[in-house]
Scaffold this motif. Structure first.
Motif, PDB file in Angstrom:
ATOM      1  N   ASN A 128       0.823  -1.207   0.000  1.00 35.10           N
ATOM      2  CA  ASN A 128       0.000   0.000   0.000  1.00 35.10           C
ATOM      3  C   ASN A 128       0.856   1.255   0.000  1.00 35.10           C
ATOM      4  O   ASN A 128       0.550   2.227  -0.699  1.00 35.10           O
ATOM      5  CB  ASN A 128      -0.936   0.035   1.208  1.00 35.10           C
ATOM      6  CG  ASN A 128      -2.132  -0.867   1.041  1.00 35.10           C
ATOM      7  OD1 ASN A 128      -2.426  -1.328  -0.044  1.00 35.10           O
ATOM      8  ND2 ASN A 128      -2.829  -1.122   2.129  1.00 35.10           N
ATOM      9  N   THR A 129       1.924   1.245   0.778  1.00 33.14           N
ATOM     10  CA  THR A 129       2.827   2.395   0.839  1.00 33.14           C
ATOM     11  C   THR A 129       3.482   2.631  -0.507  1.00 33.14           C
ATOM     12  O   THR A 129       3.590   3.777  -0.965  1.00 33.14           O
ATOM     13  CB  THR A 129       3.896   2.177   1.927  1.00 33.14           C
ATOM     14  OG1 THR A 129       3.230   2.045   3.192  1.00 33.14           O
ATOM     15  CG2 THR A 129       4.867   3.326   1.987  1.00 33.14           C
ATOM     16  N   TYR A 130       3.922   1.565  -1.145  1.00 37.89           N
ATOM     17  CA  TYR A 130       4.554   1.688  -2.458  1.00 37.89           C
ATOM     18  C   TYR A 130       3.608   2.385  -3.436  1.00 37.89           C
ATOM     19  O   TYR A 130       3.983   3.345  -4.112  1.00 37.89           O
ATOM     20  CB  TYR A 130       4.954   0.303  -2.988  1.00 37.89           C
ATOM     21  CG  TYR A 130       5.398   0.333  -4.432  1.00 37.89           C
ATOM     22  CD1 TYR A 130       6.693   0.727  -4.755  1.00 37.89           C
ATOM     23  CD2 TYR A 130       4.534   0.000  -5.457  1.00 37.89           C
ATOM     24  CE1 TYR A 130       7.108   0.773  -6.082  1.00 37.89           C
ATOM     25  CE2 TYR A 130       4.936   0.041  -6.779  1.00 37.89           C
ATOM     26  CZ  TYR A 130       6.220   0.430  -7.087  1.00 37.89           C
ATOM     27  OH  TYR A 130       6.623   0.485  -8.398  1.00 37.89           O
ATOM     28  N   PHE A 131       2.376   1.894  -3.514  1.00 39.33           N
ATOM     29  CA  PHE A 131       1.436   2.482  -4.472  1.00 39.33           C
ATOM     30  C   PHE A 131       1.015   3.893  -4.060  1.00 39.33           C
ATOM     31  O   PHE A 131       0.772   4.742  -4.918  1.00 39.33           O
ATOM     32  CB  PHE A 131       0.230   1.571  -4.681  1.00 39.33           C
ATOM     33  CG  PHE A 131       0.563   0.399  -5.566  1.00 39.33           C
ATOM     34  CD1 PHE A 131       0.756   0.576  -6.931  1.00 39.33           C
ATOM     35  CD2 PHE A 131       0.720  -0.871  -5.044  1.00 39.33           C
ATOM     36  CE1 PHE A 131       1.083  -0.483  -7.758  1.00 39.33           C
ATOM     37  CE2 PHE A 131       1.046  -1.939  -5.863  1.00 39.33           C
ATOM     38  CZ  PHE A 131       1.226  -1.749  -7.223  1.00 39.33           C
ATOM     39  N   TYR A 132       0.939   4.157  -2.753  1.00 41.69           N
ATOM     40  CA  TYR A 132       0.631   5.516  -2.302  1.00 41.69           C
ATOM     41  C   TYR A 132       1.717   6.486  -2.758  1.00 41.69           C
ATOM     42  O   TYR A 132       1.431   7.572  -3.241  1.00 41.69           O
ATOM     43  CB  TYR A 132       0.485   5.557  -0.784  1.00 41.69           C
ATOM     44  CG  TYR A 132       0.310   6.961  -0.257  1.00 41.69           C
ATOM     45  CD1 TYR A 132      -0.904   7.617  -0.387  1.00 41.69           C
ATOM     46  CD2 TYR A 132       1.375   7.632   0.346  1.00 41.69           C
ATOM     47  CE1 TYR A 132      -1.068   8.913   0.082  1.00 41.69           C
ATOM     48  CE2 TYR A 132       1.222   8.918   0.818  1.00 41.69           C
ATOM     49  CZ  TYR A 132      -0.001   9.560   0.684  1.00 41.69           C
ATOM     50  OH  TYR A 132      -0.156  10.836   1.135  1.00 41.69           O
ATOM     51  N   ARG A 133       2.966   6.075  -2.616  1.00 42.72           N
ATOM     52  CA  ARG A 133       4.080   6.935  -3.027  1.00 42.72           C
ATOM     53  C   ARG A 133       4.085   7.156  -4.535  1.00 42.72           C
ATOM     54  O   ARG A 133       4.481   8.219  -5.006  1.00 42.72           O
ATOM     55  CB  ARG A 133       5.407   6.335  -2.574  1.00 42.72           C
ATOM     56  CG  ARG A 133       5.601   6.425  -1.081  1.00 42.72           C
ATOM     57  CD  ARG A 133       6.917   5.811  -0.676  1.00 42.72           C
ATOM     58  NE  ARG A 133       7.089   5.885   0.774  1.00 42.72           N
ATOM     59  CZ  ARG A 133       7.980   5.198   1.445  1.00 42.72           C
ATOM     60  NH1 ARG A 133       8.790   4.366   0.814  1.00 42.72           N
ATOM     61  NH2 ARG A 133       8.068   5.330   2.749  1.00 42.72           N
ATOM     62  N   LYS A 134       3.665   6.174  -5.296  1.00 45.17           N
ATOM     63  CA  LYS A 134       3.641   6.300  -6.758  1.00 45.17           C
ATOM     64  C   LYS A 134       2.442   7.112  -7.252  1.00 45.17           C
ATOM     65  O   LYS A 134       2.540   7.819  -8.244  1.00 45.17           O
ATOM     66  CB  LYS A 134       3.611   4.915  -7.419  1.00 45.17           C
ATOM     67  CG  LYS A 134       4.871   4.110  -7.228  1.00 45.17           C
ATOM     68  CD  LYS A 134       6.020   4.750  -7.965  1.00 45.17           C
ATOM     69  CE  LYS A 134       7.265   3.894  -7.867  1.00 45.17           C
ATOM     70  NZ  LYS A 134       8.426   4.551  -8.445  1.00 45.17           N
ATOM     71  N   THR A 135       1.298   6.993  -6.572  1.00 50.60           N
ATOM     72  CA  THR A 135       0.073   7.592  -7.088  1.00 50.60           C
ATOM     73  C   THR A 135      -0.492   8.720  -6.233  1.00 50.60           C
ATOM     74  O   THR A 135      -1.277   9.518  -6.717  1.00 50.60           O
ATOM     75  CB  THR A 135      -1.035   6.528  -7.218  1.00 50.60           C
ATOM     76  OG1 THR A 135      -1.403   6.070  -5.904  1.00 50.60           O
ATOM     77  CG2 THR A 135      -0.591   5.361  -8.085  1.00 50.60           C
ATOM     78  N   GLY A 136      -0.157   8.737  -4.937  1.00 48.81           N
ATOM     79  CA  GLY A 136      -0.749   9.713  -4.028  1.00 48.81           C
ATOM     80  C   GLY A 136      -2.149   9.331  -3.574  1.00 48.81           C
ATOM     81  O   GLY A 136      -2.815  10.102  -2.877  1.00 48.81           O
ATOM     82  N   ILE A 137      -2.605   8.147  -3.959  1.00 47.12           N
ATOM     83  CA  ILE A 137      -3.938   7.683  -3.569  1.00 47.12           C
ATOM     84  C   ILE A 137      -3.804   6.840  -2.303  1.00 47.12           C
ATOM     85  O   ILE A 137      -3.125   5.821  -2.301  1.00 47.12           O
ATOM     86  CB  ILE A 137      -4.583   6.844  -4.692  1.00 47.12           C
ATOM     87  CG1 ILE A 137      -4.703   7.673  -5.968  1.00 47.12           C
ATOM     88  CG2 ILE A 137      -5.939   6.307  -4.241  1.00 47.12           C
ATOM     89  CD1 ILE A 137      -5.101   6.869  -7.194  1.00 47.12           C
ATOM     90  N   SER A 138      -4.464   7.273  -1.226  1.00 42.54           N
ATOM     91  CA  SER A 138      -4.356   6.523   0.022  1.00 42.54           C
ATOM     92  C   SER A 138      -5.307   5.325   0.012  1.00 42.54           C
ATOM     93  O   SER A 138      -6.236   5.251  -0.802  1.00 42.54           O
ATOM     94  CB  SER A 138      -4.639   7.422   1.218  1.00 42.54           C
ATOM     95  OG  SER A 138      -5.874   8.070   1.072  1.00 42.54           O
ATOM     96  N   ASP A 139      -5.091   4.422   0.923  1.00 47.83           N
ATOM     97  CA  ASP A 139      -5.893   3.211   1.038  1.00 47.83           C
ATOM     98  C   ASP A 139      -7.315   3.576   1.452  1.00 47.83           C
ATOM     99  O   ASP A 139      -7.513   4.290   2.431  1.00 47.83           O
ATOM    100  CB  ASP A 139      -5.253   2.281   2.076  1.00 47.83           C
ATOM    101  CG  ASP A 139      -5.983   0.979   2.211  1.00 47.83           C
ATOM    102  OD1 ASP A 139      -5.836   0.134   1.308  1.00 47.83           O
ATOM    103  OD2 ASP A 139      -6.716   0.814   3.195  1.00 47.83           O
TER     104      ASP A 139
END
Length: 57
Positions: free
Chosen positions: A38-49
């Motif tokens: 989740n952190t990886y994708f948050y850092r890439k997209t800015g979309i939180s869980d």
């Protein structure tokens, strides 16, 4: 894990406990890795869980 817990009393108690302990550890590791992903994708997209799970900053 719930499926395994339904087997309590139906199989050898030593084996049941050993497998339950391993499943518990596996579940905790899965939660930790979910946070990492989740952190990886948050850092890439800015979309939180959407469930508000932990994001490692």
């Amino acid at each position: 894990m719930k499926a395994w817990q339904r087997l309590e009393g139906k199989i050898d108690p030593v084996k049941y406990k050993r497998v339950l302990e391993r499943l518990t550890v596996q579940l905790e590791h899965a939660k930790e890795w979910r946070g990492v992903v989740n952190t990886y994708f948050y850092r890439k997209t800015g979309i939180s869980d959407k469930h508000g799970r932990k994001i490692y900053l």
